[in-house]
Write a protein that holds these residues in place. Structure first.
Motif, PDB file in Angstrom:
ATOM      1  N   ILE A 403      47.438 -41.781  47.549  1.00 26.48           N
ATOM      2  CA  ILE A 403      47.680 -40.678  48.475  1.00 26.48           C
ATOM      3  C   ILE A 403      48.230 -39.430  47.785  1.00 26.48           C
ATOM      4  CG2 ILE A 403      47.948 -42.161  50.480  1.00 26.48           C
ATOM      5  CD1 ILE A 403      50.919 -42.042  50.196  1.00 26.48           C
ATOM      6  N   SER A 404      48.609 -39.557  46.518  1.00 27.37           N
ATOM      7  CA  SER A 404      48.994 -38.392  45.717  1.00 27.37           C
ATOM      8  C   SER A 404      48.851 -38.800  44.259  1.00 27.37           C
ATOM      9  CB  SER A 404      50.425 -37.938  46.025  1.00 27.37           C
ATOM     10  OG  SER A 404      51.367 -38.860  45.517  1.00 27.37           O
ATOM     11  N   ALA A 405      49.257 -37.929  43.360  1.00 33.66           N
ATOM     12  CA  ALA A 405      49.085 -38.231  41.940  1.00 33.66           C
ATOM     13  C   ALA A 405      49.799 -39.506  41.523  1.00 33.66           C
ATOM     14  CB  ALA A 405      49.591 -37.049  41.106  1.00 33.66           C
ATOM     15  N   ASP A 406      50.961 -39.786  42.134  1.00 33.50           N
ATOM     16  CA  ASP A 406      51.731 -40.962  41.710  1.00 33.50           C
ATOM     17  C   ASP A 406      52.214 -41.828  42.870  1.00 33.50           C
ATOM     18  OD1 ASP A 406      53.578 -39.256  42.777  1.00 33.50           O
ATOM     19  OD2 ASP A 406      54.968 -39.326  41.080  1.00 33.50           O
ATOM     20  N   GLU A 407      51.565 -41.728  44.034  1.00 33.43           N
ATOM     21  CA  GLU A 407      52.023 -42.478  45.207  1.00 33.43           C
ATOM     22  C   GLU A 407      50.854 -43.196  45.871  1.00 33.43           C
ATOM     23  OE1 GLU A 407      55.684 -41.318  47.702  1.00 33.43           O
ATOM     24  OE2 GLU A 407      53.980 -40.484  48.775  1.00 33.43           O
ATOM     25  N   TYR A 408      51.141 -44.412  46.379  1.00 32.47           N
ATOM     26  CA  TYR A 408      50.084 -45.274  46.898  1.00 32.47           C
ATOM     27  C   TYR A 408      50.476 -45.854  48.263  1.00 32.47           C
ATOM     28  CZ  TYR A 408      48.591 -44.985  42.057  1.00 32.47           C
ATOM     29  OH  TYR A 408      48.200 -44.505  40.826  1.00 32.47           O
ATOM     30  N   ARG A 409      49.453 -46.231  49.015  1.00 26.57           N
ATOM     31  CA  ARG A 409      49.649 -46.891  50.304  1.00 26.57           C
ATOM     32  C   ARG A 409      48.857 -48.196  50.305  1.00 26.57           C
ATOM     33  NH1 ARG A 409      51.075 -44.585  55.074  1.00 26.57           N
ATOM     34  NH2 ARG A 409      50.363 -42.533  54.388  1.00 26.57           N
ATOM     35  N   TYR A 410      49.520 -49.266  50.704  1.00 27.57           N
ATOM     36  CA  TYR A 410      48.872 -50.579  50.770  1.00 27.57           C
ATOM     37  C   TYR A 410      47.885 -50.625  51.919  1.00 27.57           C
ATOM     38  CZ  TYR A 410      48.487 -55.685  51.265  1.00 27.57           C
ATOM     39  OH  TYR A 410      48.015 -56.974  51.372  1.00 27.57           O
ATOM     40  N   VAL A 411      46.683 -51.170  51.644  1.00 24.04           N
ATOM     41  CA  VAL A 411      45.659 -51.298  52.679  1.00 24.04           C
ATOM     42  C   VAL A 411      45.436 -52.761  53.040  1.00 24.04           C
ATOM     43  CG1 VAL A 411      43.241 -50.858  53.282  1.00 24.04           C
ATOM     44  CG2 VAL A 411      44.520 -49.169  51.935  1.00 24.04           C
ATOM     45  N   GLY A 412      45.321 -53.628  52.059  1.00 30.21           N
ATOM     46  CA  GLY A 412      45.095 -55.046  52.342  1.00 30.21           C
ATOM     47  C   GLY A 412      44.789 -55.813  51.077  1.00 30.21           C
ATOM     48  N   ARG A 413      44.470 -57.076  51.247  1.00 30.80           N
ATOM     49  CA  ARG A 413      44.131 -57.943  50.130  1.00 30.80           C
ATOM     50  C   ARG A 413      42.623 -58.002  49.945  1.00 30.80           C
ATOM     51  NH1 ARG A 413      46.452 -59.679  46.023  1.00 30.80           N
ATOM     52  NH2 ARG A 413      45.189 -61.567  46.062  1.00 30.80           N
ATOM     53  N   GLU A 414      42.187 -58.052  48.683  1.00 29.56           N
ATOM     54  CA  GLU A 414      40.764 -58.260  48.435  1.00 29.56           C
ATOM     55  C   GLU A 414      40.320 -59.593  49.029  1.00 29.56           C
ATOM     56  OE1 GLU A 414      39.854 -57.852  44.280  1.00 29.56           O
ATOM     57  OE2 GLU A 414      39.120 -55.822  44.624  1.00 29.56           O
ATOM     58  N   ASP A 415      41.203 -60.623  48.934  1.00 30.84           N
ATOM     59  CA  ASP A 415      40.832 -61.928  49.467  1.00 30.84           C
ATOM     60  C   ASP A 415      41.059 -62.009  50.976  1.00 30.84           C
ATOM     61  OD1 ASP A 415      43.592 -62.070  49.515  1.00 30.84           O
ATOM     62  OD2 ASP A 415      43.726 -63.456  47.840  1.00 30.84           O
ATOM     63  N   ALA A 416      41.591 -60.920  51.594  1.00 30.93           N
ATOM     64  CA  ALA A 416      41.686 -60.853  53.053  1.00 30.93           C
ATOM     65  C   ALA A 416      40.640 -59.899  53.594  1.00 30.93           C
ATOM     66  CB  ALA A 416      43.080 -60.410  53.487  1.00 30.93           C
ATOM     67  N   MET A 417      39.745 -59.458  52.716  1.00 32.53           N
ATOM     68  CA  MET A 417      38.645 -58.616  53.154  1.00 32.53           C
ATOM     69  C   MET A 417      37.551 -59.528  53.699  1.00 32.53           C
ATOM     70  SD  MET A 417      36.418 -55.848  50.982  1.00 32.53           S
ATOM     71  CE  MET A 417      37.812 -54.778  50.712  1.00 32.53           C
ATOM     72  N   VAL A 418      37.075 -59.232  54.873  1.00 33.49           N
ATOM     73  CA  VAL A 418      36.065 -60.072  55.519  1.00 33.49           C
ATOM     74  C   VAL A 418      34.823 -59.246  55.813  1.00 33.49           C
ATOM     75  CG1 VAL A 418      37.821 -61.558  56.549  1.00 33.49           C
ATOM     76  CG2 VAL A 418      36.976 -59.579  57.831  1.00 33.49           C
ATOM     77  N   LYS A 419      33.747 -59.950  56.085  1.00 35.55           N
ATOM     78  CA  LYS A 419      32.520 -59.286  56.517  1.00 35.55           C
ATOM     79  C   LYS A 419      32.185 -59.752  57.928  1.00 35.55           C
ATOM     80  CE  LYS A 419      29.788 -57.684  52.635  1.00 35.55           C
ATOM     81  NZ  LYS A 419      28.450 -57.697  52.001  1.00 35.55           N
ATOM     82  N   VAL A 420      32.019 -58.793  58.803  1.00 39.84           N
ATOM     83  CA  VAL A 420      31.633 -59.086  60.177  1.00 39.84           C
ATOM     84  C   VAL A 420      30.349 -58.314  60.453  1.00 39.84           C
ATOM     85  CG1 VAL A 420      32.272 -58.937  62.604  1.00 39.84           C
ATOM     86  CG2 VAL A 420      34.013 -59.493  60.894  1.00 39.84           C
TER      87      VAL A 420
END
Length: 518
Positions: A403-420
């Motif tokens: 979200i900026s040069a040195d700051e991040y926001r958590y979105v989720g886990r790769e292993d919690a990514m699903v396909k619907v």
């Protein structure tokens, strides 16, 4: 500032951390367990006693010692004794089934196991080469034996008469924390003295920890959150007040604990704080509390906003990091606007680490992009026990947004990514949107069904009174998420199933919903 513990220029080991506390406050309380408390000098004597017993058992530098004890003064003493002889400790969940304990012991092959007498009896004589150091009861006498039958009592030597090896080096193994792993098979995360110290020294400085502080030891000792509770307290010459395991998620008791123990620094998973909030934490503000830290899972924005408003003078810190890196980033929560509907960021790198995100092609991504978070620096583990050493940066498997040069926001886990129906969906993003409603205390989203029949189902915990219905949730999601991320089902429950560490147990949740549908 009066009472602030100044950190040595270069600590070599976690043993030095305890020595720092002993030098700063020899007669001050080091650990409190219920009505029991020991000073640094008294804890040092317990450690010296255990060092002598471990020495008679032949335990020394480079070996491992399993600690299968309830969270207690004796468990803390055992950890320090193992470090003092130059070995590494392996804390085991005291409620683990015996078969799982055997799997852990079989994997890390410790030279000894420290536990209650009942635990030793449960193990029997397997493995046969394991030395056992047992305690009949808390505050009782230690007895040592080998599985072959040799027994001996524990003496009480003076510290001056106990020979101990030189302080371990920073790159030497300090402890091994076993996680369940993606397959359910325990994996031992190997943390060096230097890995732990990088975080402990940073947290000590960030919190301006003082000898007058009282840290709440909420996390189990086999959970990485406990590292801050114990070692930052020791580095400051402060006291760690152990939260009894039976009340770890009993909210009224936790609120009482904060008041009665005059806790100044609280650190836990968000779910514990949300329970405490519901149990009246904000109705009678804890007078001594000055810092609240949370980690382990995203904190839904609505209850975090209430916490921020209810404790205006208290620092709120969101700490982030998988067990493999301990804490590698942090974010201090300031004002949360009424329109905010996403969890607060995980912030920027700390403890000397570097963070960046990479796409599927391995290239670093710019501001505004989403990708896998990668960590490099002094907190990154040595590796998994029995596997090749960790070389270079650690790929977390966590999807974050830069979200900026040195700051991040958590979105989720790769292993919690699903396909619907062909769409890739981060379950954490859907959960965050739903949990931003004022009439939702907690939310978990799972996938039920397969193929064209698959659909997202939201499971929510609501305050007393009528909760949201499915149509309201759909409209709410539609205003915040793409159409393919709108849930197709809704269940209301009194509470979400949780693991021993307080995180939502998705497998148990899916099993419950499937059983209800059968």
């Amino acid at each position: 500032m009066s009472g602030v513990a100044s950190s040595p220029a270069r600590l070599r080991s976690l043993s030095d951390v305890f020595e720092q506390g002993l030098a700063l406050a020899p007669d001050g309380a080091a650990v409190r367990e219920g009505e029991r408390a020991v000073s640094y000098r008294e804890l040092d004597a317990l450690v010296a006693e255990l060092v002598a017993v471990l020495g008679r058992l032949g335990v020394g530098r480079g070996q491992r010692v399993a600690i299968w004890l309830p969270k207690s003064i004796e468990a803390i003493a055992a950890m320090q004794a193992v470090l003092r002889v130059g070995a590494a400790y392996v804390p085991i969940d005291p409620l683990s089934p015996v078969e799982r304990v055997r799997r852990v012991l079989g994997d890390c092959r410790p030279a000894a196991c420290v536990g209650l007498a009942a635990a030793a009896e449960a193990l029997g004589e397997e493995p046969s080469d394991l030395a056992l150091l047992t305690l009949s009861r808390p505050g009782g006498r230690w007895t040592s034996r080998r599985a072959t039958g040799e027994e001996g009592g524990a003496g009480s030597p003076s510290r001056a008469g106990t020979a101990t090896p030189p302080s371990p080096s920073r790159d030497q193994l300090a402890y091994v924390l076993y996680t369940s792993g993606s397959t359910g098979t325990p994996k031992g995360v190997c943390i060096s003295h230097g890995n732990a110290l990088a975080f402990v020294e940073w947290a000590h400085a960030e919190l301006s920890a003082q000898s007058q502080d009282r840290f709440a030891g909420h996390a189990p000792l086999h959970f990485d959150l406990s590292v801050l509770d114990v070692y930052v307290a020791f580095l400051a010459g402060a006291c760690v007040c152990l939260v009894p395991e039976p009340i770890a998620f009993v909210p009224t008791k936790l609120v009482e604990f904060v008041h009665e123990q005059r806790i100044t620094v609280w650190y836990s998973v968000p779910s514990a704080l949300m329970l405490m909030e519901r149990a009246g934490l904000l109705q009678r503000r804890p007078a001594a509390l000055r810092a609240v830290l949370f980690a382990g899972e995203p904190f839904p924005i609505a209850p975090l906003r209430r916490l921020r408003l209810g404790l205006p003078e208290v620092r709120l810190l969101n700490l982030y990091g998988p067990t493999e890196t301990n804490v590698c980033s942090f974010y201090e929560v300031a004002e949360i606007g009424a329109s905010a509907d996403r969890p607060v960021p995980i912030g920027r790198a700390c403890a000397g680490d570097s963070l960046w995100i990479e796409g599927e092609d391995g290239r670093s991504l710019p501001v505004g992009a989403r990708g896998e978070l990668v960590v490099a620096g002094p907190t990154v583990m040595l590796g998994y026990w029995g596997q090749p050493p960790q070389r270079g940066p650690y790929r977390t498997g966590d999807v974050v947004e830069r979200i900026s040069a040195d700051e991040y926001r958590y979105v989720g886990r790769e292993d919690a990514m699903v396909k619907v129906r062909g769409h890739r969906i981060e379950l954490g993003e859907v959960e965050a949107a739903i949990a931003s409603r004022e009439d939702v205390l907690e939310a978990a989203v799972v996938v039920l069904g397969e193929g064209l029949e698959s659909r997202l189902v939201a499971v929510v915990v609501s305050p007393p009174g009528p909760g949201p219905d499915l149509l309201e949730i759909k409209r709410w999601c539609a205003a915040r998420l793409p159409r393919y991320m709108i849930v197709g089902g809704l269940r209301s429950v009194a509470e979400l199933p949780r693991s021993r560490n307080g995180k939502v147990d998705r497998r148990a949740l899916v099993a419950r919903l499937e059983e209800e549908a059968a």
